[in-house]
Design a protein around this motif. Structure first.
Motif, short mmCIF file in Angstrom:
data_model
loop_
_atom_site.label_atom_id
_atom_site.label_comp_id
_atom_site.label_asym_id
_atom_site.label_seq_id
_atom_site.Cartn_x
_atom_site.Cartn_y
_atom_site.Cartn_z
N CYS A 87 9.17 -0.93 3.53
CA CYS A 87 9.65 -0.67 2.36
C CYS A 87 10.49 0.45 2.62
CB CYS A 87 8.17 0.12 2.76
SG CYS A 87 7.87 1.18 0.45
N THR A 88 11.65 0.27 1.15
CA THR A 88 13.21 1.69 0.92
C THR A 88 12.60 2.08 0.37
OG1 THR A 88 14.00 -0.14 2.70
CG2 THR A 88 15.30 1.50 1.13
N VAL A 89 12.67 3.32 0.47
CA VAL A 89 12.96 4.23 -1.03
C VAL A 89 14.31 5.49 -0.56
CG1 VAL A 89 11.33 6.08 -1.69
CG2 VAL A 89 10.30 4.59 -0.05
N ALA A 130 0.87 -1.62 -0.52
CA ALA A 130 0.08 0.01 0.09
C ALA A 130 0.77 1.65 0.06
CB ALA A 130 -0.81 0.13 1.07
N LEU A 131 2.26 1.03 0.75
CA LEU A 131 2.44 2.61 1.09
C LEU A 131 2.88 2.59 -1.18
CD1 LEU A 131 3.99 4.51 2.08
CD2 LEU A 131 5.72 2.95 3.18
N VAL A 132 3.87 1.37 -1.20
CA VAL A 132 4.48 1.97 -2.35
C VAL A 132 3.74 1.77 -3.43
CG1 VAL A 132 5.32 -0.07 -4.06
CG2 VAL A 132 6.59 -0.53 -1.58
N ASN A 133 2.20 1.90 -3.09
CA ASN A 133 1.67 2.21 -4.05
C ASN A 133 1.53 3.83 -4.25
OD1 ASN A 133 1.40 0.24 -5.85
ND2 ASN A 133 -0.47 -1.01 -4.38
N LYS A 134 1.71 4.31 -3.05
CA LYS A 134 1.28 5.77 -2.56
C LYS A 134 1.78 6.86 -3.09
CE LYS A 134 -1.66 5.09 1.83
NZ LYS A 134 -1.67 5.05 3.08
N VAL A 135 3.46 5.97 -2.87
CA VAL A 135 4.32 6.31 -2.99
C VAL A 135 4.47 6.67 -4.48
CG1 VAL A 135 7.26 5.97 -3.12
CG2 VAL A 135 5.91 5.94 -0.97
N GLY A 136 4.54 5.80 -5.27
CA GLY A 136 4.41 5.49 -7.08
C GLY A 136 3.61 6.80 -7.66
N ASP A 137 2.25 6.53 -7.18
CA ASP A 137 1.26 7.56 -7.68
C ASP A 137 1.92 8.71 -7.14
OD1 ASP A 137 -0.34 5.85 -7.84
OD2 ASP A 137 -1.40 5.85 -5.76
N LEU A 138 2.93 9.45 -6.04
CA LEU A 138 2.93 10.25 -5.60
C LEU A 138 4.22 10.84 -7.16
CD1 LEU A 138 3.94 12.82 -4.00
CD2 LEU A 138 5.08 11.41 -2.11
N ALA A 139 5.07 9.62 -7.13
CA ALA A 139 5.76 9.91 -7.65
C ALA A 139 5.74 10.32 -9.46
CB ALA A 139 7.21 8.65 -8.43
N GLU A 140 5.03 9.71 -9.41
CA GLU A 140 4.27 10.13 -11.18
C GLU A 140 3.80 11.95 -11.27
OE1 GLU A 140 3.70 8.33 -14.37
OE2 GLU A 140 5.28 7.48 -13.06
N HIS A 148 9.13 12.94 -10.33
CA HIS A 148 10.45 13.03 -10.06
C HIS A 148 10.14 11.19 -9.30
CE1 HIS A 148 14.11 13.51 -8.85
NE2 HIS A 148 14.51 13.63 -7.43
N HIS A 149 11.16 10.25 -9.44
CA HIS A 149 10.88 9.32 -9.45
C HIS A 149 12.30 8.15 -8.84
CE1 HIS A 149 8.45 9.88 -13.49
NE2 HIS A 149 7.42 8.99 -12.70
N PRO A 150 11.70 7.85 -7.36
CA PRO A 150 12.25 6.91 -6.56
C PRO A 150 12.82 5.70 -6.78
CG PRO A 150 10.25 6.55 -5.51
CD PRO A 150 10.27 7.39 -6.89
N ASP A 151 14.09 4.25 -6.61
CA ASP A 151 13.82 3.82 -6.48
C ASP A 151 13.09 3.10 -4.83
OD1 ASP A 151 15.84 3.22 -9.01
OD2 ASP A 151 17.48 3.40 -8.05
N ILE A 152 12.62 1.69 -5.18
CA ILE A 152 11.78 1.19 -4.19
C ILE A 152 11.97 -0.06 -4.08
CG2 ILE A 152 9.67 0.79 -3.27
CD1 ILE A 152 8.49 3.61 -4.93
N VAL A 168 7.03 11.88 0.68
CA VAL A 168 6.48 10.44 1.43
C VAL A 168 6.26 10.27 3.00
CG1 VAL A 168 7.68 8.08 1.32
CG2 VAL A 168 7.90 9.83 -0.65
N ASN A 169 7.43 11.14 3.71
CA ASN A 169 7.57 10.62 4.81
C ASN A 169 5.34 11.46 5.86
OD1 ASN A 169 10.07 10.24 5.75
ND2 ASN A 169 9.96 12.36 6.45
N GLU A 170 4.81 12.00 4.64
CA GLU A 170 3.48 12.59 4.72
C GLU A 170 2.66 11.66 4.65
OE1 GLU A 170 2.28 17.09 4.47
OE2 GLU A 170 1.33 15.76 2.72
#
Length: 110
Positions: free
Chosen positions: A81-83, A56-66, A70-74, A104-106
């Motif tokens: 979950c490591t970002v 779920a966190l991965v998906n939220k971070v992915g949506d934010l990145a899109e 600006h895209h992280p390695d996850i 992402v912290n938020e």
């Protein structure tokens, strides 16, 4: 202005990455994140309760990145979950990386 109220600006390269002292100053606004690889990247590992919370966190971070462009390695698995952020075009850190870390912290609740 707080990092979470900013949006990422496209980085087209041709600028130097942040110096270590500049990056350390941004870390004050991104609790839990650490500088790695000679202060060229930032990383945080989030501890979560199970695999479903991790994805779920991965998906939220992915949506934010899109949304931010600006895209992280996850990396993730059961309970973590490591970002990892850095700006590929300048082979180091940019303010955008810290904007994303704060957001992402938020998303993760702190």
């Amino acid at each position: 202005m707080s990092l979470t109220s900013k949006t990422c600006e496209p980085c087209r390269g041709g600028i130097p990455p942040l110096e270590e002292a500049e990056a350390r100053a941004f870390l004050d606004q991104t609790p839990g994140w650490e500088l790695i690889d000679d202060a060229t990247k930032i990383r945080r590992t989030f501890s979560l309760g199970n695999f479903a919370e991790s994805i779920a966190l991965v998906n939220k971070v992915g949506d934010l990145a899109e949304d931010e462009g600006h895209h992280p390695d996850i990396t993730f698995g059961w309970g973590y979950c490591t970002v990892l952020f850095y700006t590929h075009k300048i082979k180091g850190l940019h303010e955008n990386d810290f904007i994303m870390a704060a957001k992402v912290n938020e998303l993760a609740g702190g």
